[in-house]
Design a protein around this motif. Structure first.
Motif, PDB file in Angstrom:
ATOM      1  N   ASP A 251       0.832  -1.199   0.000  1.00 33.02           N
ATOM      2  CA  ASP A 251       0.000   0.000   0.000  1.00 33.02           C
ATOM      3  C   ASP A 251       0.872   1.257   0.000  1.00 33.02           C
ATOM      4  O   ASP A 251       0.557   2.236  -0.686  1.00 33.02           O
ATOM      5  N   LYS A 252       1.981   1.252   0.728  1.00 37.08           N
ATOM      6  CA  LYS A 252       2.896   2.415   0.766  1.00 37.08           C
ATOM      7  C   LYS A 252       3.531   2.631  -0.601  1.00 37.08           C
ATOM      8  O   LYS A 252       3.656   3.760  -1.059  1.00 37.08           O
ATOM      9  N   ARG A 253       3.945   1.535  -1.252  1.00 37.47           N
ATOM     10  CA  ARG A 253       4.545   1.666  -2.578  1.00 37.47           C
ATOM     11  C   ARG A 253       3.549   2.233  -3.577  1.00 37.47           C
ATOM     12  O   ARG A 253       3.884   3.062  -4.410  1.00 37.47           O
ATOM     13  N   LEU A 254       2.273   1.772  -3.445  1.00 37.91           N
ATOM     14  CA  LEU A 254       1.254   2.279  -4.337  1.00 37.91           C
ATOM     15  C   LEU A 254       0.989   3.766  -4.077  1.00 37.91           C
ATOM     16  O   LEU A 254       0.794   4.559  -5.028  1.00 37.91           O
ATOM     17  N   GLU A 255       1.009   4.201  -2.820  1.00 39.51           N
ATOM     18  CA  GLU A 255       0.834   5.619  -2.489  1.00 39.51           C
ATOM     19  C   GLU A 255       1.970   6.463  -3.048  1.00 39.51           C
ATOM     20  O   GLU A 255       1.756   7.524  -3.597  1.00 39.51           O
ATOM     21  N   VAL A 256       3.188   5.971  -2.859  1.00 39.35           N
ATOM     22  CA  VAL A 256       4.362   6.697  -3.369  1.00 39.35           C
ATOM     23  C   VAL A 256       4.290   6.770  -4.895  1.00 39.35           C
ATOM     24  O   VAL A 256       4.588   7.812  -5.486  1.00 39.35           O
ATOM     25  N   ALA A 257       3.910   5.687  -5.540  1.00 39.59           N
ATOM     26  CA  ALA A 257       3.810   5.689  -7.001  1.00 39.59           C
ATOM     27  C   ALA A 257       2.728   6.623  -7.459  1.00 39.59           C
ATOM     28  O   ALA A 257       2.860   7.289  -8.504  1.00 39.59           O
ATOM     29  N   ASP A 258       1.624   6.737  -6.732  1.00 41.23           N
ATOM     30  CA  ASP A 258       0.530   7.632  -7.119  1.00 41.23           C
ATOM     31  C   ASP A 258       0.925   9.081  -6.930  1.00 41.23           C
ATOM     32  O   ASP A 258       0.501   9.957  -7.695  1.00 41.23           O
ATOM     33  N   THR A 259       1.716   9.407  -5.929  1.00 41.86           N
ATOM     34  CA  THR A 259       2.126  10.789  -5.691  1.00 41.86           C
ATOM     35  C   THR A 259       3.194  11.225  -6.681  1.00 41.86           C
ATOM     36  O   THR A 259       3.369  12.406  -6.910  1.00 41.86           O
ATOM     37  N   GLU A 260       3.954  10.400  -7.269  1.00 39.43           N
ATOM     38  CA  GLU A 260       4.988  10.772  -8.227  1.00 39.43           C
ATOM     39  C   GLU A 260       4.366  10.966  -9.539  1.00 39.43           C
ATOM     40  O   GLU A 260       4.232  11.492 -10.397  1.00 39.43           O
TER      41      GLU A 260
END
Length: 192
Positions: free
Chosen positions: A183-192
Motif C-alpha cells: 500500500d505504501k509503494r502504491l501511495e508513493v507511485a501515485d504521488t509521483e
C-alpha cells in the motif's frame, strides 16, 4: 356333577392364588454392567420393590461370581444390620451404602482390582415375599492411565496447540506487513 364343579372351582381358585403369590414377589433392580477404574471405589446400586411393608425379617445378600466361573463368594449380608464378610477377597473392602426406608440395598466396594471382574448378585427377601428376581450386575475393572502418560499427552497436545497458534499468528502478521508495504509503494507511485 357336584364334585366336578367343586373341583373346577378349586382349580380356578388355586390358579388365582398362585397368580397373586407370584405378583407379591420381591422385584430387584440393578444396572446390567458397571465399568470402574482399577484402584478406585465403586457403588453397586441395588433397589427393590415389595408388595409388603419392609419388616424386621428383611434380608439382603450380595454374592460374587468371578469371570473364571470358580466358586461363588459371599460379599455382604444384611439382616437388621449390615454384616461384613469375615474372610475372602472382600474382607475390609466392602461397606453398606443402602437405605432400607428407601428400598435401597446398595454397597460400596473399595480399591477395585482386576480380580474383581465378574458378576455380583443382589438378592432381597422381605417376609412373606421370599421369592422374586435376583439382581445381577457385571463389574468390569479397567486399567487407569498413569499420571506420566496423562502428563505426556497434555504436554504433547498443549505444545502442538501453542505451535499452531504461533504459526498462524506469524503468517497473519507477515501478510499484514506485506499489504502495508505494498500500500505504501502504491501511495508513493501515485504521488509521483
Amino acid at each position: 356333577m357336584r364334585g366336578r364343579t367343586w373341583l373346577g372351582a378349586a382349580l380356578v381358585l388355586g390358579a388365582q392364588l398362585r397368580a397373586l403369590w407370584l405378583a407379591a414377589a420381591v422385584e430387584v433392580h440393578t444396572a446390567k454392567e458397571v465399568v470402574a477404574v482399577n484402584g478406585t471405589n465403586q457403588r453397586l446400586k441395588c433397589t427393590f420393590s415389595s408388595s409388603n411393608p419392609v419388616g424386621q425379617q428383611l434380608s439382603v445378600s450380595w454374592n460374587f461370581q468371578p469371570e473364571d466361573l470358580s466358586a461363588h463368594e459371599l460379599v455382604f449380608y444384611y439382616q437388621k444390620e449390615p454384616y461384613k464378610p469375615p474372610s475372602g477377597r472382600f474382607k475390609d473392602r466392602v461397606t453398606w451404602d443402602g437405605n432400607i426406608e428407601r428400598n435401597d440395598v446398595s454397597i460400596i466396594i473399595w480399591n477395585l482390582q482386576p480380580s474383581d471382574n465378574g458378576t455380583f448378585t443382589c438378592q432381597v427377601t422381605n417376609w412373606p415375599d421370599v421369592y422374586g428376581t435376583i439382581g445381577e450386575v457385571r463389574l468390569r475393572v479397567v486399567q487407569k492411565v498413569s499420571f506420566s502418560e496423562i502428563h505426556f499427552l497434555v504436554v504433547a497436545i498443549g505444545s502442538a496447540s501453542v505451535l499452531m497458534i504461533l504459526v498462524v499468528t506469524a503468517v497473519i502478521i507477515c501478510r499484514q506487513r506485506r499489504r502495508r508495504a505494498r500500500d505504501k509503494r502504491l501511495e508513493v507511485a501515485d504521488t509521483e
